[in-house]
Design a protein around this motif. Sequence first.
Motif, PDB file in Angstrom:
ATOM      1  N   LYS A 229       0.961  -1.254   0.094  1.00  0.00           N
ATOM      2  CA  LYS A 229       0.128   0.102   0.229  1.00  0.00           C
ATOM      3  C   LYS A 229       0.945   1.270   0.091  1.00  0.00           C
ATOM      4  N   VAL A 230       0.931   1.930  -1.027  1.00  0.00           N
ATOM      5  CA  VAL A 230       1.770   3.010  -1.168  1.00  0.00           C
ATOM      6  C   VAL A 230       1.188   4.485  -1.020  1.00  0.00           C
ATOM      7  N   ILE A 231       1.504   5.246   0.093  1.00  0.00           N
ATOM      8  CA  ILE A 231       0.817   6.583   0.296  1.00  0.00           C
ATOM      9  C   ILE A 231       1.974   7.543  -0.012  1.00  0.00           C
ATOM     10  N   THR A 232       1.996   8.411  -1.059  1.00  0.00           N
ATOM     11  CA  THR A 232       3.107   9.343  -1.403  1.00  0.00           C
ATOM     12  C   THR A 232       2.523  10.682  -1.048  1.00  0.00           C
ATOM     13  N   LEU A 233       3.602  11.253  -0.188  1.00  0.00           N
ATOM     14  CA  LEU A 233       3.308  12.754   0.263  1.00  0.00           C
ATOM     15  C   LEU A 233       4.101  13.619  -0.605  1.00  0.00           C
TER      16      LEU A 233
ATOM     17  N   ASN B 188       4.620  26.168  -4.238  1.00  0.00           N
ATOM     18  CA  ASN B 188       3.386  26.517  -4.748  1.00  0.00           C
ATOM     19  C   ASN B 188       2.763  25.603  -5.939  1.00  0.00           C
ATOM     20  N   LYS B 189       1.417  25.431  -6.308  1.00  0.00           N
ATOM     21  CA  LYS B 189       0.978  24.578  -6.822  1.00  0.00           C
ATOM     22  C   LYS B 189       1.590  24.294  -8.393  1.00  0.00           C
ATOM     23  N   ASP B 190       2.113  25.609  -8.863  1.00  0.00           N
ATOM     24  CA  ASP B 190       3.003  25.471 -10.344  1.00  0.00           C
ATOM     25  C   ASP B 190       3.939  24.577 -10.203  1.00  0.00           C
ATOM     26  N   LEU B 191       4.650  24.196  -9.123  1.00  0.00           N
ATOM     27  CA  LEU B 191       6.022  23.463  -9.134  1.00  0.00           C
ATOM     28  C   LEU B 191       5.842  21.930  -8.994  1.00  0.00           C
ATOM     29  N   PHE B 192       4.655  21.361  -8.772  1.00  0.00           N
ATOM     30  CA  PHE B 192       4.487  19.962  -8.931  1.00  0.00           C
ATOM     31  C   PHE B 192       4.743  19.481 -10.145  1.00  0.00           C
ATOM     32  N   ILE B 193       5.064  18.189 -10.306  1.00  0.00           N
ATOM     33  CA  ILE B 193       5.610  17.463 -11.256  1.00  0.00           C
ATOM     34  C   ILE B 193       5.175  16.205 -11.164  1.00  0.00           C
ATOM     35  N   LEU B 194       4.772  15.554 -12.438  1.00  0.00           N
ATOM     36  CA  LEU B 194       4.600  14.163 -12.518  1.00  0.00           C
ATOM     37  C   LEU B 194       3.231  13.684 -11.469  1.00  0.00           C
ATOM     38  N   GLU B 195       2.457  14.526 -11.430  1.00  0.00           N
ATOM     39  CA  GLU B 195       1.080  14.437 -10.640  1.00  0.00           C
ATOM     40  C   GLU B 195       0.483  13.158 -11.075  1.00  0.00           C
ATOM     41  N   LYS B 196       0.007  13.117 -12.410  1.00  0.00           N
ATOM     42  CA  LYS B 196      -0.562  11.958 -13.082  1.00  0.00           C
ATOM     43  C   LYS B 196       0.051  10.425 -12.501  1.00  0.00           C
ATOM     44  N   GLU B 197       1.323  10.648 -13.064  1.00  0.00           N
ATOM     45  CA  GLU B 197       2.192   9.720 -12.860  1.00  0.00           C
ATOM     46  C   GLU B 197       2.246   8.851 -11.381  1.00  0.00           C
TER      47      GLU B 197
ATOM     48  N   GLU C 185       0.201   9.685  -9.062  1.00  0.00           N
ATOM     49  CA  GLU C 185      -1.022   9.061  -8.697  1.00  0.00           C
ATOM     50  C   GLU C 185      -1.314   7.487  -9.352  1.00  0.00           C
ATOM     51  N   ALA C 186      -0.897   7.422 -10.383  1.00  0.00           N
ATOM     52  CA  ALA C 186      -1.237   6.000 -11.118  1.00  0.00           C
ATOM     53  C   ALA C 186      -0.452   4.893 -10.336  1.00  0.00           C
ATOM     54  N   VAL C 187       0.515   5.133  -9.653  1.00  0.00           N
ATOM     55  CA  VAL C 187       1.406   4.208  -8.938  1.00  0.00           C
ATOM     56  C   VAL C 187       1.413   4.352  -7.349  1.00  0.00           C
ATOM     57  N   SER C 188       0.525   4.976  -6.886  1.00  0.00           N
ATOM     58  CA  SER C 188       0.174   5.244  -5.524  1.00  0.00           C
ATOM     59  C   SER C 188      -1.212   4.722  -4.935  1.00  0.00           C
ATOM     60  N   THR C 189      -1.408   4.286  -3.943  1.00  0.00           N
ATOM     61  CA  THR C 189      -2.747   4.100  -3.314  1.00  0.00           C
ATOM     62  C   THR C 189      -3.475   5.112  -2.927  1.00  0.00           C
ATOM     63  N   GLN C 190      -2.615   6.368  -2.681  1.00  0.00           N
ATOM     64  CA  GLN C 190      -3.140   7.617  -2.223  1.00  0.00           C
ATOM     65  C   GLN C 190      -2.118   8.284  -2.260  1.00  0.00           C
ATOM     66  N   VAL C 191      -2.460   9.833  -2.551  1.00  0.00           N
ATOM     67  CA  VAL C 191      -1.329  10.969  -2.910  1.00  0.00           C
ATOM     68  C   VAL C 191      -1.817  12.071  -2.106  1.00  0.00           C
ATOM     69  N   ILE C 192      -1.051  12.564  -1.209  1.00  0.00           N
ATOM     70  CA  ILE C 192      -1.421  13.937  -0.463  1.00  0.00           C
ATOM     71  C   ILE C 192      -0.411  14.985  -0.542  1.00  0.00           C
ATOM     72  N   TYR C 193      -1.108  16.166  -1.093  1.00  0.00           N
ATOM     73  CA  TYR C 193      -0.393  17.285  -1.290  1.00  0.00           C
ATOM     74  C   TYR C 193      -0.168  18.439  -0.310  1.00  0.00           C
ATOM     75  N   SER C 194       0.935  18.973  -0.294  1.00  0.00           N
ATOM     76  CA  SER C 194       1.249  20.315   0.626  1.00  0.00           C
ATOM     77  C   SER C 194       1.893  21.332  -0.253  1.00  0.00           C
ATOM     78  N   THR C 195       1.432  22.458  -0.014  1.00  0.00           N
ATOM     79  CA  THR C 195       2.236  23.575  -0.381  1.00  0.00           C
ATOM     80  C   THR C 195       2.594  24.621   0.664  1.00  0.00           C
TER      81      THR C 195
END
Length: 283
Positions: free
Chosen positions: A128-132, A137-146, A148-158
Motif C-alpha cells: 500500500k503506497v502513500i505518497t506525500l 506552490n501549486k505550479d511547481l508540482f511535477i509528475l502528478e498523474k504518474e 497518482e497512477a502508482v500510489s494507493t493515495q497521494v497527499i499534497y502540501s504547499t
Amino acid sequence: MELYTVIKKEELNSITKKLVIYAPDIAAKAQAGQFLIIKVHEKSERIPLTFSDWDKKNGTITIIFQEVGFSSIELGKLKTGEKIRNLAGPLGNPSEIHNYGTAVIACGGLGTAVAYPVAKALKEAGNKVITLIGARNKDLFILEKEIEAVSTQVIYSTDDGSKGQKGFVSDLLKDLIINKKEQINITFVIGPPIMMMVTSEVTRPFNIKTIASLNPIMVDGMGMCGACRVTIDGQIKFACVDGPEFDAHKVDFKELIQRLKCYVKEEKQATHKGGHCQCHSHQ
C-alpha cells in the motif's frame, strides 16, 4: 537510431525539464534508486542524475532536472534529435524493494522525479503506497498523474496553501501517523537535505524504518572525488558507491548540510561566467 540521442524533450515547469534518451544498454539494467553519469559535450563536466523512468522494450531512459547551474543549463539546451556525448550507468545500489505492507514516500521538489520509480516498484511488490508531495506552490508540482497512477493515495502540501494542505511534507507525515493512526511499515524520504532531515525526525520516535536518498550530494558519482562523503552512524560512507540510500536515522544531516554550503560562491561564479565548477551537486 544513434546511441544517446534525445528523442523527446518536455518542459514540466519554468525551471524543470524532462529528457527521454535512447540508451538501450542502460535501460535494460536500470532499477529504482539508481543513477547515471551524463556528459553533454566533449568538454562538459560529468554530472550524476537519478533515473526518473526507463522503458526496456523501447530502449529509453528518462531524466528530469532543474536548470540551476552551468551544467544543468547546458543539458537543458539540448534539442530533440541531438546526441549526448556520453552516458554511464546504471550506477549506485538500487532501492531495497519488498512487500513491507504500508510504505510511505515523502518527497519534495525535484525529489518527486526520483520518488516515482520507487513508488512504482513498491506498488508492484504489493505494498500500500502513500505518497506525500510538497512544493512551494501549486505550479511547481511535477509528475502528478504518474505518481497518482502508482500510489494507493497521494497527499499534497504547499508552502503557500495553493494546493493541498498548507505546510510541509513533514506536517503531512506527522498527521498521518498521529491523527490518522496509519500503521506505517517503512518510509522513504526523497528531496532537499533539510527536508529529509526534518521529515526523518518525524518517524524516529515511532521507530518507523526510514530510508533517505542522498543523491543530491553526489558529484563524481564514481567514489573518486570524495565530495559525497557522509557520516552514517559514526562511519564515513560515500553516497555514490555505498548508497545512494541510507538509514535516515543514522545520517548526520547537520554535517551534510553544512558541507553543501562550502562552494555556493564558486557555483554562482561558474553559472554567471559560463564556466565549469567541479565542486557542486546537480540535483
